[in-house]
Design a protein around this motif. Structure first.
Motif, PDB file in Angstrom:
ATOM      1  N   PRO A  25       0.884  -1.297   0.029  1.00 37.71           N
ATOM      2  CA  PRO A  25       0.092   0.049   0.133  1.00 37.71           C
ATOM      3  C   PRO A  25       0.727   1.294  -0.174  1.00 37.71           C
ATOM      4  CG  PRO A  25      -0.847  -1.451   1.063  1.00 37.71           C
ATOM      5  CD  PRO A  25       0.460  -2.028   1.246  1.00 37.71           C
ATOM      6  N   TRP A  26       2.031   1.208   0.215  1.00 42.44           N
ATOM      7  CA  TRP A  26       2.868   2.285   0.557  1.00 42.44           C
ATOM      8  C   TRP A  26       3.765   2.527  -0.767  1.00 42.44           C
ATOM      9  CZ3 TRP A  26       1.922   5.178   4.646  1.00 42.44           C
ATOM     10  CH2 TRP A  26       1.349   4.860   5.743  1.00 42.44           C
ATOM     11  N   LEU A  27       3.622   1.642  -1.636  1.00 42.93           N
ATOM     12  CA  LEU A  27       4.568   1.625  -2.900  1.00 42.93           C
ATOM     13  C   LEU A  27       3.480   2.063  -4.090  1.00 42.93           C
ATOM     14  CD1 LEU A  27       6.791  -1.388  -2.346  1.00 42.93           C
ATOM     15  CD2 LEU A  27       7.117   1.028  -1.835  1.00 42.93           C
ATOM     16  N   ALA A  28       4.224   2.540  -5.107  1.00 44.66           N
ATOM     17  CA  ALA A  28       3.313   2.653  -6.519  1.00 44.66           C
ATOM     18  C   ALA A  28       4.012   1.844  -7.533  1.00 44.66           C
ATOM     19  CB  ALA A  28       3.750   4.144  -7.006  1.00 44.66           C
ATOM     20  N   LEU A  29       3.835   0.490  -7.060  1.00 47.98           N
ATOM     21  CA  LEU A  29       4.102  -0.609  -7.991  1.00 47.98           C
ATOM     22  C   LEU A  29       3.116  -0.962  -9.037  1.00 47.98           C
ATOM     23  CD1 LEU A  29       6.715  -2.526  -8.217  1.00 47.98           C
ATOM     24  CD2 LEU A  29       5.645  -4.151  -6.760  1.00 47.98           C
ATOM     25  N   PHE A  36      10.944  -3.318 -13.871  1.00 47.42           N
ATOM     26  CA  PHE A  36      12.386  -2.731 -13.443  1.00 47.42           C
ATOM     27  C   PHE A  36      12.639  -3.883 -12.244  1.00 47.42           C
ATOM     28  CE2 PHE A  36      11.201   1.722 -14.707  1.00 47.42           C
ATOM     29  CZ  PHE A  36      11.797   1.622 -15.896  1.00 47.42           C
ATOM     30  N   VAL A  37      11.965  -4.215 -11.517  1.00 47.96           N
ATOM     31  CA  VAL A  37      12.372  -5.181 -10.320  1.00 47.96           C
ATOM     32  C   VAL A  37      12.593  -6.399 -11.190  1.00 47.96           C
ATOM     33  CG1 VAL A  37      11.265  -6.351  -8.450  1.00 47.96           C
ATOM     34  CG2 VAL A  37      10.606  -3.983  -8.603  1.00 47.96           C
ATOM     35  N   VAL A  38      11.692  -7.072 -11.981  1.00 47.61           N
ATOM     36  CA  VAL A  38      12.343  -8.339 -12.514  1.00 47.61           C
ATOM     37  C   VAL A  38      13.414  -8.317 -13.184  1.00 47.61           C
ATOM     38  CG1 VAL A  38      11.288 -10.015 -14.141  1.00 47.61           C
ATOM     39  CG2 VAL A  38       9.822  -9.033 -12.577  1.00 47.61           C
ATOM     40  N   ALA A  39      13.810  -7.183 -13.817  1.00 46.84           N
ATOM     41  CA  ALA A  39      14.804  -7.032 -14.748  1.00 46.84           C
ATOM     42  C   ALA A  39      15.965  -6.847 -13.992  1.00 46.84           C
ATOM     43  CB  ALA A  39      14.749  -5.818 -15.928  1.00 46.84           C
ATOM     44  N   THR A  40      16.062  -6.281 -12.903  1.00 44.03           N
ATOM     45  CA  THR A  40      17.439  -6.031 -12.267  1.00 44.03           C
ATOM     46  C   THR A  40      18.360  -7.230 -11.996  1.00 44.03           C
ATOM     47  OG1 THR A  40      16.276  -4.287 -10.989  1.00 44.03           O
ATOM     48  CG2 THR A  40      18.212  -4.996 -10.089  1.00 44.03           C
ATOM     49  N   PRO A  41      17.861  -8.364 -11.650  1.00 48.31           N
ATOM     50  CA  PRO A  41      18.743  -9.292 -11.437  1.00 48.31           C
ATOM     51  C   PRO A  41      19.179  -9.870 -12.710  1.00 48.31           C
ATOM     52  CG  PRO A  41      16.660 -10.013 -10.385  1.00 48.31           C
ATOM     53  CD  PRO A  41      16.406  -8.765 -11.139  1.00 48.31           C
ATOM     54  N   VAL A  42      18.551  -9.557 -13.997  1.00 49.27           N
ATOM     55  CA  VAL A  42      19.251  -9.729 -15.147  1.00 49.27           C
ATOM     56  C   VAL A  42      20.361  -9.022 -15.305  1.00 49.27           C
ATOM     57  CG1 VAL A  42      18.578 -10.035 -17.879  1.00 49.27           C
ATOM     58  CG2 VAL A  42      17.192 -10.806 -16.060  1.00 49.27           C
ATOM     59  N   PHE A  43      20.021  -7.667 -15.213  1.00 51.89           N
ATOM     60  CA  PHE A  43      21.126  -6.570 -15.389  1.00 51.89           C
ATOM     61  C   PHE A  43      22.393  -6.872 -14.545  1.00 51.89           C
ATOM     62  CE2 PHE A  43      17.375  -3.201 -15.932  1.00 51.89           C
ATOM     63  CZ  PHE A  43      17.426  -3.585 -17.285  1.00 51.89           C
ATOM     64  N   THR A  79      12.820   5.958  -4.993  1.00 56.92           N
ATOM     65  CA  THR A  79      12.209   7.208  -5.124  1.00 56.92           C
ATOM     66  C   THR A  79      11.085   7.053  -6.164  1.00 56.92           C
ATOM     67  OG1 THR A  79      13.585   8.445  -6.714  1.00 56.92           O
ATOM     68  CG2 THR A  79      13.795   8.779  -4.465  1.00 56.92           C
ATOM     69  N   GLU A  80      11.092   6.240  -7.119  1.00 54.72           N
ATOM     70  CA  GLU A  80      10.103   6.093  -8.156  1.00 54.72           C
ATOM     71  C   GLU A  80       8.910   5.232  -7.528  1.00 54.72           C
ATOM     72  OE1 GLU A  80       9.763   6.399 -11.776  1.00 54.72           O
ATOM     73  OE2 GLU A  80      10.850   8.046 -11.604  1.00 54.72           O
ATOM     74  N   LEU A  81       9.357   4.335  -6.743  1.00 53.79           N
ATOM     75  CA  LEU A  81       8.336   3.375  -6.056  1.00 53.79           C
ATOM     76  C   LEU A  81       7.530   4.026  -5.163  1.00 53.79           C
ATOM     77  CD1 LEU A  81      10.625   0.162  -5.643  1.00 53.79           C
ATOM     78  CD2 LEU A  81       8.568   0.171  -6.982  1.00 53.79           C
ATOM     79  N   LEU A  82       8.284   5.146  -4.298  1.00 56.06           N
ATOM     80  CA  LEU A  82       7.465   5.796  -3.303  1.00 56.06           C
ATOM     81  C   LEU A  82       6.631   6.937  -3.308  1.00 56.06           C
ATOM     82  CD1 LEU A  82      10.607   5.733  -0.420  1.00 56.06           C
ATOM     83  CD2 LEU A  82       8.462   4.353  -0.507  1.00 56.06           C
ATOM     84  N   PHE A  83       7.312   7.691  -4.499  1.00 57.66           N
ATOM     85  CA  PHE A  83       6.762   9.138  -4.867  1.00 57.66           C
ATOM     86  C   PHE A  83       5.776   9.052  -6.182  1.00 57.66           C
ATOM     87  CE2 PHE A  83      10.223   9.849  -2.017  1.00 57.66           C
ATOM     88  CZ  PHE A  83       9.416  10.478  -0.829  1.00 57.66           C
ATOM     89  N   ALA A  84       5.979   8.045  -7.255  1.00 55.94           N
ATOM     90  CA  ALA A  84       5.394   8.215  -8.609  1.00 55.94           C
ATOM     91  C   ALA A  84       3.884   8.164  -8.318  1.00 55.94           C
ATOM     92  CB  ALA A  84       5.643   6.956  -9.456  1.00 55.94           C
ATOM     93  N   GLY A  85       3.553   7.321  -7.491  1.00 54.77           N
ATOM     94  CA  GLY A  85       1.823   7.403  -7.231  1.00 54.77           C
ATOM     95  C   GLY A  85       1.358   8.635  -6.665  1.00 54.77           C
ATOM     96  N   ILE A 160      11.935  11.634 -10.316  1.00 56.35           N
ATOM     97  CA  ILE A 160      10.348  11.872 -10.256  1.00 56.35           C
ATOM     98  C   ILE A 160      10.069  13.153  -9.746  1.00 56.35           C
ATOM     99  CG2 ILE A 160      10.528  11.124  -7.680  1.00 56.35           C
ATOM    100  CD1 ILE A 160       7.994  10.141 -10.499  1.00 56.35           C
ATOM    101  N   PHE A 161      10.798  13.928  -9.266  1.00 51.76           N
ATOM    102  CA  PHE A 161      10.725  15.096  -8.668  1.00 51.76           C
ATOM    103  C   PHE A 161      10.876  16.392  -9.703  1.00 51.76           C
ATOM    104  CE2 PHE A 161      12.243  12.913  -5.051  1.00 51.76           C
ATOM    105  CZ  PHE A 161      11.200  12.824  -4.318  1.00 51.76           C
ATOM    106  N   ASN A 162      11.910  16.077 -10.823  1.00 52.85           N
ATOM    107  CA  ASN A 162      12.231  16.567 -11.700  1.00 52.85           C
ATOM    108  C   ASN A 162      11.225  17.060 -13.044  1.00 52.85           C
ATOM    109  OD1 ASN A 162      14.246  17.163 -14.443  1.00 52.85           O
ATOM    110  ND2 ASN A 162      15.246  17.939 -12.548  1.00 52.85           N
ATOM    111  N   GLY A 163      10.298  16.145 -13.198  1.00 52.51           N
ATOM    112  CA  GLY A 163       9.506  16.474 -13.941  1.00 52.51           C
ATOM    113  C   GLY A 163       9.473  15.744 -15.440  1.00 52.51           C
ATOM    114  N   GLY A 164      10.355  15.108 -15.606  1.00 51.89           N
ATOM    115  CA  GLY A 164      10.592  14.498 -16.986  1.00 51.89           C
ATOM    116  C   GLY A 164       9.466  13.719 -17.456  1.00 51.89           C
TER     117      GLY A 164
END
Length: 315
Positions: A25-29, A36-43, A79-85, A160-164
């Motif tokens: 509930p605290w994440l914007a997943l 990204f989460v799934v791809a990170t181990p591949v990276f 920060t994307e997870l916490l604030f994108a939502g 996420i704060f920059n606005g791109g």
């Protein structure tokens, strides 16, 4: 939402669902973040494979810097997870609520959106180099003087704060579901991970003509006068060829990686914030407010004229 359903099934089978239900509930997943989460181990695995081949060349790899790169990337994802939502989602929801048309998902519309997201990415990326406010976040990605897979993870937690993300809102206003937009964007970034390497030479001419490749992207990371601020493409290099920003990698001109004002620090805060600090320091200098504000949207190299120069011009 198929990807999320698969992820939840994995959590149930592993016994981690109670923890997930407490945290989610605290994440914007959404699908974008889950990719990204799934791809990170591949990276990480791909980088370790590459690192074995280049670790003896300090010009190509540095273990401490590589660790820093992944920590910078982790900060960006956090920060994307916490604030994108909280920040981006309401804007996309508003635009999609007032959409001009209803666009059904099909192979044709998915392909169209994939191309459109890449088109908008080109302009976002180009703006991130030529407008200092956006460069203040993007500079982190370019500040390494080495090119390897870990460099792709060198991201800024302030994005996420920059606005791109605002560059893609028009697509939601037209009628594309924001979830689809996020998926296309995430898959584009996954693609771009694979072009951050020196181990792949130029590919077949047909591929080089259409797609962004390691060769094209090495040019983009160069600070050579001939290479700087070129090849902004995400997936399709055709945008650079259409808009006059394409430069081919030259064998007789090795790429010098990095930025023109290097910052040598292993601090996460310094790497994320040094350009913001320089920009606000420049804005704080005495002068007309209109001139001081120009530091926000002028190119990174722009400097204000001194009061003496302005006096001479007025005479």
């Amino acid at each position: 939402m198929v990807l999320l359903e698969w992820f939840e099934d994995v959590l149930r089978e592993s016994g981690l669902m109670p923890l997930w239900e407490a945290v989610s509930p605290w994440l914007a997943l959404d699908e974008r973040q889950l990719i990204f989460v799934v791809a990170t181990p591949v990276f990480i695995g791909l980088f370790l494979w590459e690192y074995r081949k280049i670790r003896h060349n300090p010009a190509l790899a540095n273990g401490r810097e590589s660790l820093l790169n992944f920590l910078l990337g982790a900060g960006y994802q956090t920060t994307e997870l916490l604030f994108a939502g909280l920040i981006a989602f309401p804007v996309y929801a508003f635009a999609f609520h007032h959409r001009l048309m209803d666009i059904e998902l099909s192979w044709a519309t998915a392909l169209l959106l994939w191309v459109l997201v890449d088109f908008f990415y080109y302009w976002f990326h180009r703006t991130s180099h030529r407008v200092r406010w956006f460069w203040a976040a993007h500079v982190t990605h370019h500040s390494s003087e080495r090119m390897n897979f870990s460099t792709a993870m060198r991201q800024n937690a302030t994005n996420i704060f920059n606005g791109g993300w605002l560059f893609y809102v028009p697509l939601a206003f037209v009628g594309f579901n924001p979830v689809w937009i996020g998926v296309c964007y995430a898959l584009s970034l996954v693609y771009q991970y694979f072009i951050h390497t020196t181990l792949v030479d130029k590919l077949h001419p047909a591929i080089e003509a259409v797609f962004n490749t390691p060769s094209h992207h090495r040019v983009h990371h160069g600070r050579n006068p001939e290479y700087i601020d070129q090849n902004y493409a995400g997936v399709f290099i055709v945008w650079d060829k259409m808009f006059g920003t394409f430069v081919e990698e030259k064998q007789d001109l090795p790429v010098e990686y990095g930025i023109t004002r290097p910052v040598y620090s292993n601090s996460l805060i310094v790497n994320w914030c040094h350009e913001y600090a320089d920009m606000f320091k420049a804005m704080a200098k005495r002068g007309p407010l209109t001139q001081r504000l120009k530091h926000l949207w002028k190119p990174p190299e722009w400097e204000r004229e001194s009061s003496e120069q302005l006096t001479v011009k007025s005479e």
